[in-house]
Design an enzyme around this catalytic site. Structure first.
Site, short mmCIF file in Angstrom:
data_model
loop_
_atom_site.label_atom_id
_atom_site.label_comp_id
_atom_site.label_asym_id
_atom_site.label_seq_id
_atom_site.Cartn_x
_atom_site.Cartn_y
_atom_site.Cartn_z
N CYS A 158 -14.15 -7.86 -12.96
CA CYS A 158 -15.57 -8.18 -12.84
C CYS A 158 -15.75 -9.46 -12.03
CB CYS A 158 -16.15 -8.36 -14.22
SG CYS A 158 -15.87 -6.94 -15.29
N ARG A 171 -15.15 -7.13 -5.29
CA ARG A 171 -14.41 -6.97 -6.56
C ARG A 171 -14.80 -5.69 -7.26
NH1 ARG A 171 -12.17 -11.84 -8.34
NH2 ARG A 171 -12.30 -11.25 -10.51
N TRP A 200 -17.13 -4.26 -13.68
CA TRP A 200 -16.28 -3.12 -13.34
C TRP A 200 -15.80 -2.63 -14.70
CZ3 TRP A 200 -14.52 -0.75 -8.78
CH2 TRP A 200 -13.47 0.16 -8.94
N ASN A 223 -14.92 -11.79 -17.57
CA ASN A 223 -14.06 -10.92 -16.76
C ASN A 223 -12.76 -10.75 -17.52
OD1 ASN A 223 -12.75 -9.55 -14.71
ND2 ASN A 223 -12.03 -11.43 -13.73
N GLY A 224 -12.27 -9.49 -17.61
CA GLY A 224 -10.99 -9.25 -18.29
C GLY A 224 -11.18 -8.46 -19.56
N GLU A 237 7.23 6.87 -2.47
CA GLU A 237 6.07 5.97 -2.34
C GLU A 237 6.33 4.92 -1.27
OE1 GLU A 237 3.17 6.11 -3.02
OE2 GLU A 237 2.43 4.08 -2.81
N LYS A 258 4.06 4.45 2.10
CA LYS A 258 3.46 3.17 2.50
C LYS A 258 3.78 2.85 3.96
CE LYS A 258 0.93 2.66 0.04
NZ LYS A 258 0.94 3.77 -0.81
N GLU A 300 1.93 5.16 6.33
CA GLU A 300 0.48 4.93 6.31
C GLU A 300 0.07 3.74 7.14
OE1 GLU A 300 -2.08 5.58 2.59
OE2 GLU A 300 -0.19 4.76 1.86
N HIS A 360 22.91 18.04 2.41
CA HIS A 360 22.43 19.42 2.66
C HIS A 360 21.53 19.47 3.89
CE1 HIS A 360 24.11 20.54 -1.20
NE2 HIS A 360 23.60 19.42 -1.68
N LYS A 378 -10.11 5.97 2.17
CA LYS A 378 -9.67 5.51 0.84
C LYS A 378 -9.77 6.65 -0.16
CE LYS A 378 -8.11 2.74 -2.22
NZ LYS A 378 -6.66 2.45 -2.18
#
Ligand code: AGP
Length: 619
Positions: free
Chosen positions: A2, A27, A84, A110-111, A492, A496, A499, A515, A614
């Site tokens: 937040c 944020r 958030w 926040n949190g 992953e 990255k 991308e 193989h 996104k």
């Protein structure tokens, strides 16, 4: 994640506060609010949706008299917040600021307050009445419990009772011209102007008004008034700290001083994991997933899990599969959502289908979830966005709490998803008695240590990775190899690099190399091997030997202190030691940084790579 803004000074503050929130829009938010002290009382406006809604609501409120005598001097003390959501639905009642019973104390937070449930029960027992579902509101009532004419003392007493990962700012109608804040892990910073002061989650909120910022550190209480800022420890002992002049421009400030959102978000991963796990591991004995509306009996008798996802989320699911099968002994089937939705899958009652989607809006994943539900399976959405479509297409929801991720390349949402999958795996193991309590306690303790291990790994490896990137940014191809829990990390890491650097890259199970893929290797091929400690490390090291025998250069990711890897690989990058099943959370970090610094060396736009969005809301 937040956004908090607070102001005390001589200027009318409503517009200043809303303008500060607008500088924190990056944020993320789903609702917002502003409270000011005016005419001896607190006047508050909150709105769901974006800040334009709040701004309109404030203008409407003020033009209709704002509930105070028009003659009243304009408010010069106030707090504001963008939410958030993590606890409680996205509603006006759950929007901050939150008040106590008297509505003479307002706070913004926040949190996460980890012990909010027990505090709510204790406060309710004393007659406190709550008006929201949030954990944050507890803080207003806790300050009310302790308030005896001194807001700073009441905040310190409240701070002593809270557990969690948070920062908050409080004000009292009886003490206009004063704000008191507290920090426990989540960011809080003060701004010092000419006859005015600010408190905020991040510098952008007040950068247009002052460049003199005072850092607030963990376990500190900060009091601001028009004359400036004073800081103390949690016991009230004064702490001297001067202001630092901030040279950032506003754009840089939104990135927290980092050059890009992607780098900022790579460095937010400790927080993303901490906020995702912190109040779900209330004790050493067990995982609390009571928010997930699936009966324990269903989970105990579960015959199979199917995980559907796309891209990075699919890779997080792959890590989850190893953890769930290893710990809970439940069979897990994985499928790429765009394949699952068209292959007429065998799925039905008794199955749990987990749709992993940080945006909660990926078309293929939503379609796969709906298909499974139509066939009678229970569907769990694992998502980062409250109120997203995935939460409406599922029987149950488990939120990651990574905060808004601006960079198109997923980083902090990946580690948060992996952490959430570990929680699911452990919870299933507990319910099914598949792990001895001692092993569950060990894993919980190690999960709690992961945020610190993420920070330590980033601090230890970033320069090393930047060095490797400087000599590899013009490579034509990379191969990534890994086994078992290291394979999803390779997939992953390769994604990255693809991308953000546009370099052709492949990732394979190391045992698969003979193989076919081994034909790709020559002296010009860099091969990245995930060689963290695990029961298959010897096998991985044999593969590294085979790769080197073809003249390719090997860059190994190794568990710190594991000398064997360094004796074989050409380059070794160490990551913090943790349980072997939890290694992906730290092993991915150097691979994210490798992709990042190679792309930066190629002068590419890492935050918005070509051809990518996104959120892929079309199939
Ligand atoms: C990851 O870096 C990419 N941005 C992409 O693969 C992404 O993970 C994928 O589109 C899934 O998105 P979701 O988690 O929002 O469903």
């Amino acid at each position: 994640m937040c956004g908090i803004v607070g102001y005390v000074g001589a200027r009318p503050c409503r517009d200043l506060l809303v303008a500060g929130l607008e500088k924190l829009e990056y944020r993320g938010y789903d609702s917002a609010g502003v409270s000011v002290i005016e005419d001896g009382r607190i006047d508050s406006v909150r709105a769901v949706g974006n800040l334009a809604n709040l701004r309109a609501a404030v203008e409407d409120h003020v033009s209709n008299g704002g509930g105070v005598a028009v003659a009243a001097p304009p408010a010069t003390t106030g707090v504001a917040h963008t939410r958030w959501a993590t606890h409680g639905r996205v509603t006006e009642e759950n929007a901050h600021p939150h008040g106590d019973c008297s509505d003479r104390i307002h706070i913004v937070l926040n949190g996460i307050v980890e012990n909010h449930a027990e505090l709510r029960q204790s406060l309710a027992g004393e007659g406190h009445r709550f008006s929201s579902e949030t954990d944050a509101e507890i803080v207003a009532h806790l300050i009310e419990r302790h308030y005896d004419g001194d807001l700073a003392a009441a905040v310190r007493a409240c701070f002593a009772e809270l557990r969690g990962h948070y920062a908050f700012v409080a004000m009292h109608a009886d003490e206009p011209g004063l704000l008191v804040g507290a920090r426990k892990e989540c960011p809080l910073v003060a701004g010092v102007g000419d006859g005015e002061s600010f408190l905020a989650s991040a510098i952008p909120a007040f950068l247009a008004e002052t460049r003199d910022a005072v850092a607030i550190e963990n376990d500190e209480i900060v009091t601001i008034d028009a004359s400036g800022v004073s800081i103390s420890d949690a016991e009230g002992n004064p702490i001297e700290r001067g202001a630092e002049w901030v040279s950032w421009d506003v754009a840089a400030a939104e990135k927290g001083g980092y050059e890009t959102f992607m780098l900022k978000e790579i460095h937010e991963q400790a927080d993303a994991v901490a906020e995702t796990i912190v109040d779900r591991l209330p004790t050493d004995e067990g995982v609390d997933l009571s928010e997930v509306e699936l009966d324990d009996s269903f989970l105990r008798d579960l015959r199979r899990i199917v995980i559907v996802a796309c891209g990075t989320s699919y890779h997080a699911g792959l890590v989850g599969r190893y953890a769930i099968e290893e710990w809970a002994r439940v069979p897990v089937e994985m499928d790429i959502a765009s394949e699952y939705r068209y292959r007429n899958p065998v799925v039905g009652p008794g199955d749990l289908v987990i749709g992993i989607t940080q945006s909660g809006e990926t078309a293929d994943t939503l379609a796969a979830m709906r298909l499974a539900r139509e066939h009678g399976a229970k569907v769990l959405a694992l998502t980062n966005v409250m109120g997203s479509q995935a939460t409406r297409d599922a029987d149950a929801v488990l939120y990651t709490r990574a905060g808004l991720e601006v960079g198109v390349a997923a980083t902090k949402t990946f580690v948060a998803q992996v952490a959430a999958m570990y929680l699911i795996g452990l919870r299933l193991a507990e319910l099914r008695g598949a792990l001895p309590p001692q092993r569950v306690a060990e894993l919980i303790a190690e999960l709690r240590r992961l945020p610190a291990k993420i920070e330590a790994t980033l601090a230890a490896c970033e320069d090393r990775v930047r060095e490797v990137s400087s000599t590899h940014h013009d490579q034509r191809f990379f191969l990534y190899l890994g086994r078992h829990i290291g394979l999803p990390v390779c997939l992953e890491g390769a994604l990255k690099l693809k991308e953000v650097s546009y370099i052709p890259t492949d990732a394979y199970a190391a045992g698969e190399m003979k193989h076919g893929p081994i034909a790709l290797l020559d002296e010009s091929t860099p091969v990245v091997c995930v060689a963290t400690e695990s029961p298959v490390l010897d096998k991985v090291l044999s593969n590294v030997e085979e790769v080197r025998a073809r003249g390719a250069e090997t860059i190994a990711i190794a568990t710190e202190g594991c000398e064997r890897v360094g004796e074989i690989a050409d380059q070794t990058i160490e990551v913090a030691r943790t349980d072997w099943i939890l290694q992906p959370i730290v092993a991915i970090l150097p691979l994210q940084l490798l992709a990042y610094y190679i792309a930066r060396a190629r002068d590419l736009n890492v935050d918005q790579p070509r051809n990518l969005a996104k959120t892929v809301t079309v199939e």
